[in-house]
Design a protein around this motif. Structure first.
Motif, mmCIF file in Angstrom:
data_model
loop_
_atom_site.group_PDB
_atom_site.id
_atom_site.type_symbol
_atom_site.label_atom_id
_atom_site.label_comp_id
_atom_site.label_asym_id
_atom_site.label_seq_id
_atom_site.Cartn_x
_atom_site.Cartn_y
_atom_site.Cartn_z
ATOM 1 N N ARG A 188 0.828 -1.208 0.000
ATOM 2 C CA ARG A 188 0.000 0.000 0.000
ATOM 3 C C ARG A 188 0.868 1.265 0.000
ATOM 4 O O ARG A 188 0.506 2.273 -0.621
ATOM 5 C CB ARG A 188 -0.935 -0.034 1.209
ATOM 6 C CG ARG A 188 -2.031 -1.101 1.082
ATOM 7 C CD ARG A 188 -3.045 -1.003 2.204
ATOM 8 N NE ARG A 188 -2.519 -1.540 3.453
ATOM 9 C CZ ARG A 188 -2.620 -2.805 3.831
ATOM 10 N NH1 ARG A 188 -3.225 -3.695 3.042
ATOM 11 N NH2 ARG A 188 -2.140 -3.208 4.990
ATOM 12 N N ARG A 191 2.001 1.827 -3.521
ATOM 13 C CA ARG A 191 0.884 2.375 -4.298
ATOM 14 C C ARG A 191 0.708 3.869 -4.024
ATOM 15 O O ARG A 191 0.515 4.680 -4.948
ATOM 16 C CB ARG A 191 -0.404 1.625 -3.955
ATOM 17 C CG ARG A 191 -1.663 2.181 -4.611
ATOM 18 C CD ARG A 191 -1.573 2.152 -6.106
ATOM 19 N NE ARG A 191 -2.805 2.626 -6.717
ATOM 20 C CZ ARG A 191 -2.941 2.855 -8.011
ATOM 21 N NH1 ARG A 191 -1.915 2.658 -8.835
ATOM 22 N NH2 ARG A 191 -4.074 3.276 -8.504
ATOM 23 N N ASP A 196 5.645 1.737 -9.616
ATOM 24 C CA ASP A 196 5.171 0.675 -10.497
ATOM 25 C C ASP A 196 5.119 -0.663 -9.785
ATOM 26 O O ASP A 196 4.309 -1.524 -10.123
ATOM 27 C CB ASP A 196 6.097 0.539 -11.715
ATOM 28 C CG ASP A 196 6.131 1.787 -12.570
ATOM 29 O OD1 ASP A 196 5.083 2.452 -12.665
ATOM 30 O OD2 ASP A 196 7.193 2.099 -13.127
ATOM 31 N N ALA A 234 -1.590 -6.487 -3.297
ATOM 32 C CA ALA A 234 -1.099 -6.122 -4.624
ATOM 33 C C ALA A 234 -2.198 -6.239 -5.669
ATOM 34 O O ALA A 234 -2.318 -5.395 -6.566
ATOM 35 C CB ALA A 234 0.097 -7.000 -5.002
ATOM 36 N N SER A 237 -4.528 -3.262 -5.214
ATOM 37 C CA SER A 237 -3.963 -1.940 -5.486
ATOM 38 C C SER A 237 -3.389 -1.797 -6.889
ATOM 39 O O SER A 237 -3.104 -0.683 -7.333
ATOM 40 C CB SER A 237 -2.869 -1.617 -4.471
ATOM 41 O OG SER A 237 -1.800 -2.537 -4.589
ATOM 42 N N VAL A 239 -0.457 -2.957 -7.866
ATOM 43 C CA VAL A 239 1.006 -2.860 -7.807
ATOM 44 C C VAL A 239 1.624 -4.201 -8.174
ATOM 45 O O VAL A 239 1.190 -5.248 -7.690
ATOM 46 C CB VAL A 239 1.465 -2.438 -6.387
ATOM 47 C CG1 VAL A 239 2.982 -2.522 -6.253
ATOM 48 C CG2 VAL A 239 0.995 -1.032 -6.074
#
Length: 363
Positions: A188, A191, A196, A234, A237, A239
């Motif tokens: 998080r 993000r 990236d 992940a 989010s 990511v």
């Protein structure tokens, strides 16, 4: 289900590199790992600098010019060396020279010096930046990286992402017992900074002290739950998350074919994992192995032509040994340690057969 383009491209590259490894004689590489500095402004808890201090020197623009002249096919430079790159007063001129050559650069930084002025000064050749952050909590982060302020580093990373959208930002986290429960929070955090990806790596060059930080000392089920929570975060989010293997397992080594390590003094080594003399004691779950680093000094660019060194008998012998000792696995951490206990120095480069990097247990 159609595989993502990144996975397809990664598969194609691995196939090409495997084919390349069938040949002993190699053309000049497209990529090198290059020592940019041995100086650092922090004393991080997990860093081997406390035991093995890198040579206290900066890569100069003149040295970069001499080194780069040996690589006519050079396309990428990974600026490493055990220190903080932004301390090097020649960093911007070096990157400008790389830009004029059409060479892209990768840099890993602790982020403390990556303020707005530094971000704006970075030439277009710098295409990838890894910012090292190991906890989303200021107090825990400060204990791991004394002297650094988490909020400032986060502001610097977010500022880089805002000011320089041409640079790919990745947050890099060293996995330890102290922070494994915070992996979802790290996703998080990445993000929130606009990164990236979050890249999670194992503790490297473990000493008796840093060995105790390794998650191999923890219950594998607990670590697995932390990994699962990070993967879920992940997914939610968006990511990209790169995690190490839960247990030691096969990792292909391409360094002696693709990207040798070049020191600021011109020294040539087959990979960045074996870049620091003198010989190193390496610990894993309480077992020590002495890495014969001296065996891996392959020549010097200020004295030898790289194309000749690259295809000497010794370099070709190293490639054969790496190819013929491809790890089989996975193993348990205890199984890897049994293998390490059985290992004897049976000749030049034999450490490669039990290299922690190749088993995914370091870096």
């Amino acid at each position: 289900m159609v595989a993502p383009a990144r996975q397809v491209w990664s598969y194609i590259k691995r196939k090409v590199h495997r084919l390349a490894r069938d040949h002993e004689y190699m053309r000049s590489p497209h990529s090198i790992d290059l020592e940019v500095t041995g100086y650092c402004n922090l004393r991080c808890k997990m860093c081997p600098r406390k035991v093995v201090l890198p040579p206290q020197r900066h890569l100069t623009l003149e040295q970069f010019g001499k080194i780069s002249s040996h690589f006519p096919r050079l396309k990428r430079v990974n600026l490493i060396g055990g220190g903080e790159p932004l301390l090097n007063p020649d960093l911007v001129p070096i990157l400008e020279r790389a830009c004029s050559m059409g060479v892209g650069a990768i840099m890993t930084t602790n982020g403390t010096l990556l303020d707005e002025a530094a971000a704006r000064s970075l030439p277009r050749s710098l295409r990838w930046v890894y910012v090292s952050i190991d906890s989303p909590h200021p107090e825990a982060y400060g204990q791991l990286r004394p002297g650094a302020d988490l909020e400032r580093v986060k502001a610097n990373a977010a500022g880089l992402n805002r000011l320089r959208p041409d640079i790919h930002l990745t947050v890099q986290c060293v996995l330890m017992r102290e922070n494994v429960h915070d992996l979802a929070g790290m996703v998080r955090l990445a993000r929130g900074l606009g990164a990236d990806a979050l890249s999670v790596i194992q503790v490297a060059f473990t000493t008796a002290e840093t060995d105790l930080l390794h998650v191999a000392h923890m219950d594998a089920g607990v670590v697995g739950q932390c990994f699962a929570a990070a993967r879920q975060a992940a997914t939610e989010s968006g990511v990209d998350l790169v995690l190490p293997a839960l247990n030691p397992s096969r990792r292909e080594c391409f360094a002696p074919w693709r990207h040798p390590y070049i020191a600021a003094d011109g020294g040539i080594r087959p990979c960045c994992y074996l870049c620091r003399p003198p010989d190193l004691p390496e610990w894993y779950l309480g077992t020590q192995v002495l890495i014969p680093v001296h065996q891996y000094s392959m020549g010097n660019l200020f004295q030898d032509r790289f194309d000749r060194v690259w295809n000497t008998r010794r370099f070709r012998a190293l490639r054969r040994l790496v190819r013929e000792t491809e790890p089989k696995g996975p193993l348990s951490p205890e199984g890897l340690n049994r293998l390490r206990k059985l290992w004897l120095d049976e000749g030049e480069f034999s450490y490669c057969s039990i290299c922690l990097y190749r088993w995914g247990a370091a870096c």
